[in-house]
Design a protein around this motif. Structure first.
Motif, PDB file in Angstrom:
ATOM      1  N   ARG A   1       8.204  88.657 -49.351  1.00 17.32           N
ATOM      2  CA  ARG A   1       6.826  89.062 -49.041  1.00 17.32           C
ATOM      3  C   ARG A   1       6.115  89.568 -50.300  1.00 17.32           C
ATOM      4  N   GLY A   2       6.883  90.234 -51.187  1.00 22.90           N
ATOM      5  CA  GLY A   2       6.302  90.662 -52.467  1.00 22.90           C
ATOM      6  C   GLY A   2       5.864  89.464 -53.302  1.00 22.90           C
ATOM      7  N   LEU A   3       6.702  88.425 -53.336  1.00 20.27           N
ATOM      8  CA  LEU A   3       6.345  87.204 -54.057  1.00 20.27           C
ATOM      9  C   LEU A   3       5.131  86.529 -53.436  1.00 20.27           C
ATOM     10  N   ILE A   4       5.069  86.559 -52.108  1.00 21.53           N
ATOM     11  CA  ILE A   4       3.912  85.960 -51.419  1.00 21.53           C
ATOM     12  C   ILE A   4       2.634  86.684 -51.843  1.00 21.53           C
ATOM     13  N   ARG A   5       2.725  88.040 -51.941  1.00 26.35           N
ATOM     14  CA  ARG A   5       1.548  88.804 -52.368  1.00 26.35           C
ATOM     15  C   ARG A   5       1.152  88.425 -53.807  1.00 26.35           C
ATOM     16  N   GLN A   6       2.195  88.317 -54.697  1.00 27.67           N
ATOM     17  CA  GLN A   6       1.904  87.929 -56.092  1.00 27.67           C
ATOM     18  C   GLN A   6       1.233  86.558 -56.157  1.00 27.67           C
ATOM     19  N   TYR A   7       1.786  85.605 -55.452  1.00 28.40           N
ATOM     20  CA  TYR A   7       1.214  84.254 -55.443  1.00 28.40           C
ATOM     21  C   TYR A   7      -0.179  84.256 -54.826  1.00 28.40           C
ATOM     22  N   GLY A   8      -0.335  85.066 -53.776  1.00 29.39           N
ATOM     23  CA  GLY A   8      -1.647  85.164 -53.136  1.00 29.39           C
ATOM     24  C   GLY A   8      -2.684  85.742 -54.079  1.00 29.39           C
TER      25      GLY A   8
END
Length: 225
Positions: free
Chosen positions: A140-147
């Motif tokens: 989910r942290g990576l998803i936030r970064q990518y987002g």
């Protein structure tokens, strides 16, 4: 010779049985052969003249003693039977009590097993939950970064499109260098951090309980313990 049947007796007075054959004669002797009380005249002249007789009181006392012994024997036998019945009833009570105690004992042993299984299940489920949460937080942290990167890149695309539409060359050139640098920096931004292949796999938490199940199925009462 065949025994002579005795005629029935009748009571003429309260205390004395009188002879049926000789109405004035008291029954005062006992014919041993015919096993019947009779009178003296029957012995002398009558049906019992060839029989062996004995005084009535002697036979009375002997037979009464025999009957008393028989009664005592029956009473003693009854007492023994009653004692056996009482003993067996006590055995029934003890069987019930022992059965109740052993059922309680077995129940407690199984409750302890249930407790161990529940505790172990709780520990293993907590291990799965902990890794599940850790993996979810990372992804989910990576998803936030990518987002965040996607949002910034999209805004940069919009800015670049607007710059492309600027007709004034001087005005365009005032901002183009900075815009090109932003695009270069955006394209160089490292977005290579991704979960490795199989990261989502949780199969390593599988357990084999076949041998435990087999052990449980073979639980048996101990002998000679």
């Amino acid at each position: 010779h065949p025994q002579t049947p005795c005629r029935p007796l009748h009571a003429k007075a309260e205390q004395h049985l009188m002879c049926e054959e000789h109405e004035d004669e008291r029954i005062n002797i006992y014919c041993l052969r015919c096993e019947a009380p009779t009178c003296s005249l029957c012995k002398v002249f009558g049906a019992h003249k060839d029989c062996e007789v004995a005084p009535l009181p002697a036979v009375y006392q002997r037979q009464k003693s025999e009957l008393s012994d028989g009664i005592a024997m029956l009473v003693a036998g009854n007492d023994r039977i009653q004692a056996i019945i009482t003993q067996m009833e006590e055995i029934c009570h003890t069987i019930e009590e022992n059965g109740r105690r052993q059922k309680q004992h077995v129940g407690l042993r199984f409750d302890a097993l249930y407790g161990i299984l529940e505790e172990r299940k709780k520990e293993l489920l907590q291990s799965i939950a902990a890794e599940q949460e850790a993996k979810l937080q990372r992804v989910r942290g990576l998803i936030r970064q990518y987002g965040d990167h996607l949002e910034a890149s999209s805004k940069l695309v919009e800015s670049a499109i607007q710059a492309m539409e600027e007709p004034q060359m001087a005005l365009y050139l005032q901002h183009s260098k900075e815009l090109l640098k932003k695009i270069t920096d955006m394209s160089k931004a490292s977005m290579s951090s991704r979960p490795e292949p199989g990261y989502e796999n949780m199969d390593h938490f599988s357990i084999n309980v076949d041998y435990v199940a087999e052990m449980l199925r073979t639980i048996e009462f101990q002998t000679g313990a």
